[in-house]
Design an enzyme around this catalytic site. Structure first.
Site, PDB file in Angstrom:
ATOM      1  N   GLU A 127       0.866  -1.193   0.000  1.00 24.96           N
ATOM      2  CA  GLU A 127       0.000   0.000   0.000  1.00 24.96           C
ATOM      3  C   GLU A 127       0.892   1.228   0.000  1.00 24.96           C
ATOM      4  O   GLU A 127       1.787   1.354   0.827  1.00 24.96           O
ATOM      5  CB  GLU A 127      -0.989   0.009   1.164  1.00 24.96           C
ATOM      6  CG  GLU A 127      -0.397  -0.173   2.540  1.00 24.96           C
ATOM      7  CD  GLU A 127      -1.369   0.148   3.678  1.00 24.96           C
ATOM      8  OE1 GLU A 127      -2.191   1.057   3.543  1.00 24.96           O
ATOM      9  OE2 GLU A 127      -1.263  -0.514   4.724  1.00 24.96           O
ATOM     10  N   ASP A 159      -3.132   8.654  11.691  1.00 22.82           N
ATOM     11  CA  ASP A 159      -1.772   8.126  11.789  1.00 22.82           C
ATOM     12  C   ASP A 159      -1.054   8.577  13.051  1.00 22.82           C
ATOM     13  O   ASP A 159      -1.349   9.633  13.608  1.00 22.82           O
ATOM     14  CB  ASP A 159      -0.968   8.542  10.554  1.00 22.82           C
ATOM     15  CG  ASP A 159      -1.301   7.669   9.357  1.00 22.82           C
ATOM     16  OD1 ASP A 159      -1.113   6.445   9.468  1.00 22.82           O
ATOM     17  OD2 ASP A 159      -1.775   8.197   8.336  1.00 22.82           O
TER      18      ASP A 159
END
Ligand SMILES: Cc1ncc(COP(=O)(O)O)c(C=O)c1O
Lengths: 256, 409
Positions: free
Chosen positions: A50, A61
């Site tokens: 990815e 994140d």
């Protein structure tokens, strides 16, 4: 072949009890480094990659990937350069490549235009952590139209009803976040994790990927038999920072 | 579009899956509270005993005479507990948190006003409290950092991104996705994913409800125009809601013009040409972003207005041409602040002073039989370092130097 069938076929190989997916932040520290890292990953048996298109507000994140996003942008990465790089990668390596990014990147580009170009490049799936099915009518329609898998996320907080709802929209596989929180921190694999994996399995026929805090052979061994794909994200980014590109190959080779 | 949480094409709830259930519960608790008249009564009673509601509407006679036009009225949100309208939202959410049975609150803050208000609420209700604040804002709003810590909250300086409000919001979300079971995120403005814009606007509507009655009583009629500064848009939505259904009242939102709209150093999402539609921080609105969708650095002398996005409700009202948008530059803000202090003995926050700038530009051209209201969202005390610096004040500098020596600097 459709992505989920391709994953199931790969898993039929007795030497591949679990697949490995790695995560790259495009442009961090540079596309040239990304190129060499990907080469090592593919040569050492990674099954899917990815590629994250950086965004200035990577809300889901943790610190390592946040910093990578920010520095990549500061060093001049653009969506155009990410797409061109992706085209080169899909032409060079036979494994499936996915895009991971936040919705604004696609929204600004134009949802349909983005799918059209991704199709041309040969991208197999999208992971967009801030786009729930409720907000993605256009996105999910284009995903079906262009045959690029929209990969949805299960979380430990998802109820069985919610999982079934998400499975109706998801294609390719389901990305199971191993725990609450953001990317990067270690995950404790305990009894409640096993219950969670069982609930995930019961509520979809799609293959299951597990990510968030997977960093060692022990983790991958633990997931074998429970999940279909182990996702290594932050660990390889840190590895490149600390030990350089050459450390990636041996690390990947030692995971399985 | 009739989707819940949408205002025209703006708003929505672009949230990660891990928060899906939390938002279901929050929506349910909020809608229940909103439908329960006893909840609003409890809120009013709290605001009249713990804060200073109703806040006065002050006729600024000297300023009115100075400009020689419209009668200038000032809605005094500075007289709230903790010195800004932020208390209205925070105390309301605090009551909701009690109903939901959570024990910890987190918040982002820019100017520090929302952070201080949240810290007082947490102290009063017995919640643990963590405040996220951009490192740049920690520097320029130091007095508020001190008070938050003294009130028992943990202040976390945020060093990612542009180190301002948007980055504090990202960090608060990162906390929330880790700990949603016992924690409520007290969003400070009418932005973020649904139901926050609706919820914060509802609590802030208390400003407009009061102002609408007060102006009728003091002036006999409705005002011609109402001015409010717009960061995320909560004080503006608060006062505008008192007048939205009266088309004769013109509503004016004032954004941060920074060093000028052509300088690229501003935070004008609607008044400037630089904003474009986008999806970030959980909602869809006009953002200051580049053609790739990367958020840009914004600039304002006022930390509370230094933000890339704006309320989806205001973007809709702007698109419908119900709210007019303008911008005030840093330099104009200092001049308006100076004049207001000298003429009225009132010290507006740097944020609030933006609304004064636009009102002052227009008041003189209006009739003496007309009235305008300026929403003074907060008091300027928190800005003492920034204002003293901007005025290059010699005796203040001397004082700081001496303090430095005292602390061995
Ligand atoms: C005094 C004051 N006014 C205005 C604002 C801007 O926020 P909003 O536009 O939500 O009212 C702030 C934010 O920190 C503030 O402290």
């Amino acid at each position: 072949m459709e992505l989920s069938s391709q994953i199931k076929t790969a898993l039929a190989d007795p030497d591949r009890k679990i697949l490995l997916m790695t995560h790259i932040v495009l442009g961090y520290p540079s596309l040239e480094t990304n190129r060499r890292v990907i080469e090592q990953m593919v040569a050492n048996g990674v099954d899917l990659i990815e590629m994250q298109i950086p965004f200035s507000e990577p809300m889901a994140d943790g610190p390592v990937i946040v910093k990578a996003n920010q520095e990549a942008i500061e060093r001049g990465i653009t969506v155009r350069r990410c797409l061109d790089f992706a085209r080169e990668m899909t032409a060079t390596h036979a494994i499936p490549f996915l895009f991971m990014t936040y919705y604004n990147i696609i929204f600004k580009f134009g949802v349909e235009e983005f799918f059209r170009e991704a199709k041309e490049i040969g991208i197999r799936g999208f992971i967009i952590p801030d786009l729930p099915p409720e907000e993605g009518e256009d996105f999910f329609a284009q995903s079906r139209r262009y045959g690029i898998a929209a990969i949805l996320i299960y979380a430990p907080t998802s109820t069985p009803e919610r999982m079934r709802e998400l499975a109706r929209y998801s294609r390719g596989f389901i990305y199971c976040a191993a725990r609450k929180g953001v990317t990067g921190k270690q995950t404790d694999f305990d009894a409640s994790f096993n219950d969670y994996m069982r609930t995930c399995r019961e509520n979809t026929d799609l293959p299951l990927a597990v990510g968030f805090g997977i960093s060692s052979k022990e983790d991958v061994d633990y997931l074998t038999g429970k999940a279909d794909i182990a996702v290594i994200g932050t660990r390889t980014i840190k590895l490149v920072e600390e030990q350089g590109v050459a450390a990636v190959g041996p690390f990947i080779a030692g995971l399985r | 579009m009739n989707k819940p949480g949408y205002y025209g094409e703006w708003g929505g709830a672009f949230i990660p899956e891990v928060l899906y259930q939390t938002f279901c519960e929050l929506n349910e608790a909020f809608q229940k509270a909103k439908a329960d008249p006893a909840f609003w009564q409890e809120y009013l009673s709290l605001m009249s005993t713990y804060s200073c509601r109703p806040t006065p509407l002050t006729h600024a006679e000297n300023l009115s005479r100075h400009f020689g036009g419209a009668q200038i009225f000032i809605k005094r949100e500075d007289l709230n507990h903790t010195g800004a309208h932020k208390a209205n939202n925070v105390m309301g959410q605090g009551l909701l948190v009690k109903r939901m049975g959570k024990t910890r609150v987190i918040a982002e803050t820019g100017a520090g006003q929302h952070g201080v208000a949240t810290a007082t609420m947490a102290a009063k209700f017995g919640f643990a409290c963590t405040i996220y604040m951009g490192e740049e804002d920690v520097q320029r709003q130091r007095p508020n950092v001190f008070w938050m810590e003294k009130l028992g909250s943990t202040v976390v300086p945020v060093t990612s991104g542009s180190k301002t409000l948007k980055d504090a919001i990202n960090e608060a979300f990162r906390d929330w996705v880790t700990r949603m079971d016992d924690t409520h995120y007290v969003m400070g403005t009418v932005c973020g994913p649904h139901p926050f814009p609706e919820m914060v606007a509802w609590f802030q509507s208390i400003i407009g409800r009061e102002a609408c009655g007060q102006i009728k009583q003091q002036f006999g009629r409705q005002p011609s125009r109402v001015y409010a500064c717009v960061g995320g848009g909560s004080n503006a939505m608060g006062i505008f809601q008192g007048f939205l259904d009266n088309p004769a009242v013109e509503l004016v939102g004032v954004e941060a013009g920074g060093k000028g709209l052509d300088s690229g150093m501003h935070a004008s999402r609607l008044a400037a040409k630089d904003g474009s539609p986008g999806v970030a921080q959980g909602y869809k609105t006009m953002f200051l972003q580049n053609s790739d969708g990367q958020m840009m650095d914004t600039h304002s002398v006022a930390a509370g207005l230094d933000y890339v996005g704006v309320s989806p409700i205001l973007t809709d009202l702007w698109q419908q041409k119900r709210v007019r948008f303008s911008a005030a530059t840093d330099a104009e803000v200092m001049a308006a602040l100076d004049l207001t202090m000298k003429k009225e003995g009132i010290i507006p926050a740097l944020e609030s002073a933006h609304a004064f700038v636009q009102a002052f530009k227009e008041a003189g051209e209006m009739g003496r039989d007309e009235a305008i209201i300026i929403n003074m969202s907060g008091r300027g005390d928190k800005d003492i370092f920034t204002i003293a610096h901007a005025f290059n004040d010699p005796s203040w500098k001397e004082f700081i130097k001496k303090k430095g020596i005292e602390y061995g600097a």
